[in-house]
Design a protein around this motif. Sequence first.
Motif, short mmCIF file in Angstrom:
data_model
loop_
_atom_site.label_atom_id
_atom_site.label_comp_id
_atom_site.label_asym_id
_atom_site.label_seq_id
_atom_site.Cartn_x
_atom_site.Cartn_y
_atom_site.Cartn_z
N VAL A 156 0.95 -1.12 0.47
CA VAL A 156 0.16 -0.17 -0.40
C VAL A 156 0.90 1.34 -0.10
N MET A 157 1.91 0.84 0.07
CA MET A 157 3.28 1.98 0.29
C MET A 157 3.61 2.89 -1.45
N ALA A 158 3.96 1.68 -2.00
CA ALA A 158 4.10 2.01 -3.11
C ALA A 158 3.20 3.07 -4.07
N PRO A 159 3.88 3.62 -4.47
CA PRO A 159 2.31 3.91 -5.89
C PRO A 159 1.52 3.23 -6.48
N ASN A 160 1.64 2.51 -7.03
CA ASN A 160 0.46 1.42 -7.58
C ASN A 160 0.76 0.39 -7.35
N ILE A 161 -0.02 -1.27 -8.04
CA ILE A 161 0.68 -1.92 -7.71
C ILE A 161 0.63 -3.34 -8.92
N GLY A 162 0.24 -3.40 -9.75
CA GLY A 162 0.20 -3.62 -10.92
C GLY A 162 -1.16 -4.13 -11.02
N GLU A 163 -1.55 -4.71 -12.42
CA GLU A 163 -3.47 -5.71 -12.90
C GLU A 163 -2.47 -7.08 -12.04
N PHE A 164 -1.88 -7.42 -11.59
CA PHE A 164 -1.11 -8.70 -10.96
C PHE A 164 -1.86 -9.12 -10.01
N PHE A 165 -2.00 -7.49 -8.97
CA PHE A 165 -2.69 -7.89 -7.75
C PHE A 165 -3.96 -7.33 -7.64
N VAL A 166 -4.65 -6.68 -8.53
CA VAL A 166 -6.24 -6.14 -8.20
C VAL A 166 -6.88 -6.85 -8.11
N GLY A 167 -7.47 -7.24 -7.27
CA GLY A 167 -8.40 -8.26 -6.13
C GLY A 167 -9.72 -6.73 -6.84
N TRP A 168 -9.61 -6.83 -5.67
CA TRP A 168 -10.65 -5.45 -4.90
C TRP A 168 -11.03 -4.46 -5.65
N THR A 169 -12.17 -4.05 -6.35
CA THR A 169 -11.82 -2.29 -7.20
C THR A 169 -13.17 -1.02 -6.44
N PRO A 170 -11.83 -0.83 -6.34
CA PRO A 170 -12.07 0.33 -5.34
C PRO A 170 -12.86 1.78 -6.78
N PRO A 171 -14.04 2.23 -6.08
CA PRO A 171 -15.10 3.04 -6.69
C PRO A 171 -14.43 3.84 -7.74
N ASN A 172 -13.27 4.69 -7.78
CA ASN A 172 -12.24 5.03 -8.59
C ASN A 172 -11.80 4.34 -10.07
N GLY A 173 -11.93 2.80 -9.70
CA GLY A 173 -10.97 2.25 -10.70
C GLY A 173 -9.80 2.34 -9.88
N GLY A 174 -8.78 1.66 -11.07
CA GLY A 174 -7.39 1.60 -11.29
C GLY A 174 -7.15 0.58 -10.28
N ASP A 175 -5.06 1.37 -10.23
CA ASP A 175 -4.39 -0.01 -9.03
C ASP A 175 -3.62 1.30 -9.20
N GLU A 176 -4.11 2.75 -8.45
CA GLU A 176 -3.06 3.46 -7.46
C GLU A 176 -3.23 2.82 -6.24
N THR A 177 -2.12 3.23 -5.42
CA THR A 177 -1.82 3.14 -3.65
C THR A 177 -1.23 4.57 -3.38
N LEU A 178 -1.25 4.65 -2.17
CA LEU A 178 0.02 6.01 -1.27
C LEU A 178 0.62 6.25 -1.48
N GLY A 179 1.87 6.13 -2.77
CA GLY A 179 2.57 6.48 -3.00
C GLY A 179 3.54 6.88 -2.02
N LEU A 180 3.89 6.60 -0.46
CA LEU A 180 4.87 7.14 0.13
C LEU A 180 6.28 6.48 0.14
N VAL A 181 5.64 5.81 -0.96
CA VAL A 181 7.43 5.83 -1.15
C VAL A 181 7.21 5.42 -3.22
N ASP A 182 8.78 5.56 -3.64
CA ASP A 182 8.66 5.48 -4.78
C ASP A 182 8.91 4.27 -5.96
N PHE A 183 9.00 3.11 -5.06
CA PHE A 183 9.14 1.92 -5.53
C PHE A 183 7.45 0.62 -4.92
N ALA A 184 7.22 0.17 -5.91
CA ALA A 184 6.50 -0.81 -6.01
C ALA A 184 6.90 -2.43 -5.13
N MET A 185 5.62 -3.10 -4.70
CA MET A 185 6.09 -5.08 -4.48
C MET A 185 5.45 -6.21 -4.38
#
Length: 220
Positions: free
Chosen positions: A134-163
């Motif tokens: 959740v700290m990453a800018p986004n998670i990638g489609e591979f990990f999308v399960g629950w879909t937020p109201p606005n769609g997309g795979d963006e998360t909090l972006g408190l670090v500049d890398f994904a995991m």
Amino acid sequence: MKLLLTAGGISNNSIHDALVDMLDKPIAESSALCITTASYALRGGAGLAWQFFNGQAGAPMTELGWKSMGVLELTALPSIDKELWVPMVKETDVLLVNGGDPLFLSYWMQQSGLADLLPSLRLVYVGMSAGSMVMAPNIGEFFVGWTPPNGGDETLGLVDFAMFPHLDHEMLPYNTMANAERWAAGMQGPAYAMDDQTAIKVIDGAVEVVSEGHWKLFTP
């Protein structure tokens, strides 16, 4: 805020030592709040939450011998006064954030107001799996399960890398290095594939990998 982003919790001595070093005092003298909101978006999530609370999740977090332990349920926070929970968060030493669905966790961190509070906190944030992603800018489609109201795979972006957590985990046959490479090819920034014996420390923007297992950094 100091970040210790793990795939499998405090799973070995190296990660444990990193946590104690970040706390600047023993675990037995430290207070913790645990967050398991992400688990509720999974099948059987209530049971997974109970296992996390009770130290039976198989990924050491709550059972490390903390001085005190509380539960912070993000879905409840929007319905109560901030005066009832914000001071408690500011006074705690550690947030222990369970895995589950990272987009569900991101949504409720934002809805609750915790996301806005996090950058100003002087504590150690310990994430596990989705709690780290959740700290990453986004998670990638591979990990999308629950879909937020606005769609997309963006998360909090408190670090500049994904995991990409749980690399080569015996219970997750799709979490292979080959799939991690394909996932990383679709990400915009640096991306780490990491097994459950690996964690990433972030202190004042400085990133350090702590591992007794295997991991790989993919760069754009």
